[in-house]
Design a protein around this motif. Structure first.
Motif, PDB file in Angstrom:
ATOM      1  N   ALA A 193       0.789  -1.194   0.121  1.00 39.65           N
ATOM      2  CA  ALA A 193       0.083  -0.174  -0.048  1.00 39.65           C
ATOM      3  C   ALA A 193       0.726   1.133  -0.015  1.00 39.65           C
ATOM      4  N   ARG A 196       2.303   1.946  -3.308  1.00 39.57           N
ATOM      5  CA  ARG A 196       1.185   2.362  -4.446  1.00 39.57           C
ATOM      6  C   ARG A 196       0.541   3.829  -4.228  1.00 39.57           C
ATOM      7  N   GLN A 263      -5.971   0.669   0.760  1.00 39.67           N
ATOM      8  CA  GLN A 263      -4.980   0.016   0.156  1.00 39.67           C
ATOM      9  C   GLN A 263      -4.585  -1.379   0.600  1.00 39.67           C
ATOM     10  N   ARG A 266      -7.432  -3.677   0.291  1.00 37.23           N
ATOM     11  CA  ARG A 266      -7.569  -4.217  -0.774  1.00 37.23           C
ATOM     12  C   ARG A 266      -6.712  -5.425  -1.103  1.00 37.23           C
TER      13      ARG A 266
END
Length: 996
Positions: A193, A196, A263, A266
């Motif tokens: 995360a 990202r 994130q 996810r």
């Protein structure tokens, strides 16, 4: 292969546990052909797995795709066993290895231990190429790599679990490893995360700002407690902040943290080629789904200080930092933990937790409630809620029970005396077995479930997987047994009144060891605070389990004692009873765990000296407080049976009478406790006291007769006739037993018969004496009163009543009733009495004489200096007014109105009303006064332990009497007004009807 050989082979497969024998036989052959794995080895491993058919089918499918991978596994005994165990217990893992047969090789060495937290974290971070908190690759492929690596580690945990001889015993080890693995997965997902969020795409943040953002993931529930399942929601709370305001502001850091949270979730549960691991659930955060996903530490504190509900603090009990910034996580835990342990002091906290558990059960679909291993009655939640509630309430003042894990907390609660060892052992054993069932259910499909299957084949697989039974019906029976036991313990502990009482204690009274204890004791009602402290110290000092439990009980019991009439006396007797019972295991356990025994004990001891004095001699009577049925008066038949058994056990009268007196004391205590605790009505009370007295007299007469009457004089008949309130079955505590004695010679020399009868009377009076609980056999209602002989023959009574009987003697006979001795003689005496007490025509002169005697009694019989209005027996409008009025109606009308021929005052009053001899409203006033005076008389004796017929003027004693009669505290004036009002009304009726 011949048909016989084939039949033998199929039979062997059936014994192993295969259901589809032909298919299994063919599959074993194919597996051997594809991998070279020996058939005998395969069959031996199939015998140990949960579902041999599915295991074999899965292995054949995997071998068809990658025979080399399976062949390699078959060459290593440990890997081959682990693979069979896993695919035999889990279709989900069978599918995983079908997708990734190359992962099988990583089962080498699995099953010996569970992977440790540090190695799992390192391995998952390596799978995403973590470098100082940032993954090397932010693509979707990294998520896939993480998930595959997670399942590789999960398989090693499962291999250890499935390889245990006692899998229930390994639940805590397995659950802790699963929680550690979840924490490692979140850490690795957070690494991706960060990469990202710090990328170059739209909405990305500069890498230095992401690095300067503090972000911590707090695990809640089972993950926080390190007792996670194979597939369970992982409850989390996200905390954000900045490490450097010059690099990133607090507000921007919260934005970055929010992106990181999204994130991270996810990566764990978003759609990818490799299935999600589990659901990350952030809904325990402040304001739930409506609240911000991420808050700063300060915002969390502000919310919990101002707006959080009790259930949120219960959830925080298991909070633990598991990923992200460890320092921020530690700060969060340090900030919220004190609030957790103060939450139980909130108003109605205990009731709120109890109601929350009930709501969970109520929301289970009706078709699932009996199959819900987790949420249903007798399921996992019953154990967890019970343990958490006990922790939260008692953890207010005891840091030693502040554990996150259920089993650790259970051990601490036992060690500190909050739960009995036997209950905790059962709870812990059942909790492990329930968790084992849940684990096996989830492992089957690698999906979240806690529903016991309905199909027989699935139940059979569950039986093999858990080892709890060897058949479908067996595992169903085991589940029902566990459920019943858990529910029983849960209800007993979860709803114990002690919890609400402890939670409601003011902060300064949760411990009795402070210097201000004496002042607090004085403030709440103890007259001798120093003495109370000495008693408390004697009860709670030392390291014994008994002293430990007393320390838990004392703060609450002191409050309950203080709410009573005489807290000092109650505490003193409680100490003595505790010392008498010593280390009796049931005593303190019952007070701690019972649904109200401790409070009831404080109530009876601080409210009644009569009870306190008897309980000191009969301390085992405390056990009756655990069950109202044990407080119910025993039947006359049961008491008579016990009394007769005493007679057969003892050859000497002294031994027999000691046992009879003990029986009477015990039963009088039982009835007294029932009266104070409102288990019996006045009518039941009077009936019980009468029955006890009758049985005592009967047993005493049998013992005395055996001593006094020789065999050659056995023809002598002798009976005891109850008179007065005893005859009417209306006695109260402290009442005398009015009696008369009658005999019949039956051929024995009359002088000899008289001598024997008088010896029987003397023996009765001597042997019925009890210095602890007096029983006065009062014979003053006999013909000629004190001047007459104590015992007369039936013929002498007949002659006397025929020639010399006075009106008051006929009146006295209205309540004559035989209670002991010769039944035939009793019947003959009652027939004689009926002719006297129910005359065809009442003598007017006799009635005038009765009225004259009544007036004289009011003037002469009252104790010197006593206020007539306060005399419960002889005062105006009190007991004697009602009884004399009823008796004069009986003398006048009983011959014509058969219903009036009763020894019961209220029964005769009802009959007179039904016959139209007295108006209903007038009868109601008389009954109300008689009823209240009778209750006050008994309550006065119960309170003080001494007999008195005078309503006390002392306000404290009046208040105590009122409390026994169910008045609220401080009702002395109301008690007095109610009595004086009732007697005034009754007196007006009496004067109108008696003298009119």
């Amino acid at each position: 292969m011949t048909s016989g050989d084939r039949s033998t082979a199929l039979t062997a497969l059936a014994r192993i546990g295969f259901s589809h024998l032909a298919e299994a036989d063919a599959a074993l052959g194919e597996l051997e052909q594809l991998t070279g794995a020996g058939r005998a080895d395969a069959m031996a491993l199939a015998q140990r797995v949960a579902d041999p058919d599915r295991a074999l089918s899965a292995l054949v499918q995997i071998a068809r795709r990658d025979a080399a991978a399976v062949r390699a596994a078959a060459t290593d005994a440990g890997t081959w066993r682990a693979l069979w165990d896993i695919v035999g217990a889990s279709d989900g893992f069978a599918e995983f290895y079908l997708r990734h047969p190359d992962e099988i090789v990583h089962l080498a060495g699995a099953g010996l231990t569970v992977p440790d937290e540090q190695s799992m974290r390192a391995e998952l971070l390596a799978s995403v190429g973590d470098d100082d908190g940032f993954a090397s690759d932010a693509s979707d492929a990294t998520w896939v790599a993480l998930r595959v690596r997670y399942r590789r580690l999960l398989a090693r945990i499962a291999a250890y679990d499935l390889g245990q001889d006692d899998p229930a015993g390994a639940i805590d080890v397995v659950s802790a490893a699963l929680a550690d693995l979840a924490g490692a997965a979140l850490e690795a997902s957070l690494s991706v995360a960060r990469a990202r969020v710090a990328g170059s795409g739209p909405g990305a943040f500069p890498r230095e700002q992401v690095a300067a953002t503090r972000f911590a993931i707090i695990a809640m529930g089972k993950t926080g407690a390190r007792e996670l399942n194979y597939v369970s929601d992982v409850d989390v709370i996200f905390v954000g902040g900045t490490a450097d305001e010059d690099v990133v502001s607090e507000a921007r850091a919260i934005d970055i943290s929010t992106r990181l949270a999204v994130q991270t979730m996810r990566g764990i549960s978003g759609p990818e080629i490799e299935p999600p691991l589990w659901e990350v659930d952030p809904n325990l955060r402040p304001e739930g789904k409506q609240g911000a996903l991420v808050r700063s530490l300060g915002a969390h504190q502000q919310y919990y200080d101002r707006w959080a509900k009790s259930w949120e603090f219960q959830a925080l009990l298991k909070a633990r930092a598991i990923a992200g910034d460890p320092a921020l996580g530690a700060e969060y835990i340090a900030a919220v933990q004190p609030l957790v342990w103060l939450s139980a002091a909130r108003e109605n906290f205990v009731e709120g937790v109890q109601r929350m558990r009930e709501r969970v059960t109520e929301h289970i679909p009706a078709a699932e409630v009996n199959r819900q291993v987790k949420l249903g009655p007798g399921g996992i939640r019953d154990v967890e809620f019970t343990v958490q509630l006990l922790q939260l309430v008692h953890g207010l003042s005891d840091e030693r029970i502040r554990q996150r894990g259920t089993l650790d907390a259970l051990d601490a609660l036992v060690a500190e005396g909050y739960i009995g060892r036997s209950e905790a052992e059962a709870f812990g054993r059942d909790y492990r077995r329930l968790r084992l069932i849940e684990h096996r259910l989830q492992l089957r499909g690698l999906r979240r479930t806690a529903l016991l299957p309905e199909k027989e084949d699935d139940l059979r697989v569950l039986a093999r997987a858990t080892g709890l039974a060897d058949s479908a019906s067996g595992v169903q029976a085991a589940w029902e047994s566990i459920k019943r036991e858990v529910r029983d313990i849960h209800v007993r502990l979860f709803y114990r009144p002690l919890l609400s009482a402890v939670a409601a204690l003011p902060e300064g009274e949760r411990s009795l060891s402070t210097e201000q204890a004496r002042d607090r004791l004085a403030a709440i009602g103890f007259r001798d605070a120093a003495g109370a402290l000495r008693h408390i110290a004697a009860l709670t000092s030392g390291l014994s389990r008994k002293a430990t439990i007393q320390r838990h009980l004392m703060p609450v019991m002191i409050r309950w004692f203080a709410d009573g009439v005489d807290p000092d006396y109650g505490l003193l007797v409680f100490r003595r009873i505790s010392e008498r019972l010593g280390n009796t295991p049931w005593f303190l356990r019952m007070l701690r765990d019972s649904a109200g025994a401790a409070e009831s004990l404080t109530r009876v001891l601080s409210g009644s000296r009569y009870i306190g004095e008897l309980m000191e001699w009969i301390p085992e009577s405390v056990a009756w407080l655990d069950d109202d049925a044990l407080l119910r008066p025993r039947s006359g038949a049961a008491l008579q049976e016990e009394a007769r058994a005493i007679q057969t056990r003892w050859d000497d009268i002294d031994g027999a009478m000691r046992s009879v007196r003990a029986l009477r004391r015990r039963e009088m205590l039982r009835v007294a406790m029932a009266a104070v605790l409102e288990v019996v009505s006045l009518e039941e009370l009077s009936d019980a006291l009468t029955t006890i007295t009758e049985v005592t007299i009967q047993a005493t007469l049998r013992a005395v007769r055996r001593e006094v009457v020789p065999p050659e004089d056995d023809a002598l008949d002798f009976s005891v006739i109850a008179m007065g309130r005893f005859g009417g079955r209306e006695i109260g505590f402290g009442s005398d037993a009015d009696v008369m004695y009658v005999y019949r010679a039956n051929g024995i020399d009359p002088q000899r018969a008289s001598q024997l009868a008088l010896k029987l009377v003397a023996g009765l009076r001597e042997q019925s004496e009890d210095h602890r609980l007096p029983l006065d056999l009062d014979a003053e209602l006999r013909p000629e009163g004190r001047s007459g002989p104590l015992a007369r023959s039936l013929d002498a009574y007949a002659e006397y009543y025929r020639r010399w009987s006075l009106s008051w003697e006929a009146q006295a006979l209205l309540r004559a009733r035989g209670v002991a001795g010769s039944v035939k003689l009793i019947n003959d005496f009652i027939a004689l009495a009926d002719d006297v007490r129910y005359p065809v025509d009442a003598d007017p002169n006799g009635l005038r004489e009765i009225r004259r005697i009544k007036a004289r009694v009011e003037n002469e019989r009252l104790p010197q200096g006593a206020d007539p209005a306060r005399h419960l027996k002889l005062g105006p409008g009190s007991i004697s007014d009602v009884e004399w009025l009823v008796q004069i109606l009986q003398l006048q009308h009983a011959r014509a109105v058969p219903a009036l021929r009763t020894t019961s005052t209220l029964g005769a009053l009802r009959a007179a009303t039904d016959a139209g001899l007295i108006a209903a409203d007038a009868a109601e006033k008389l009954a109300a006064s008689w009823h209240l005076a009778s209750r006050l008389r008994s309550a006065n004796t119960l309170l003080s332990g001494q007999t008195s017929d005078v309503l006390p003027g002392d306000r404290a004693r009046l208040d105590g009497i009122g409390r026994i009669l169910e008045y609220p505290p401080h009702s002395a004036t109301q008690v007095e007004e109610d009595y004086l009002g009732a007697t005034r009304r009754a007196r007006r009726v009496f004067e109108k009807l008696f003298y009119g």
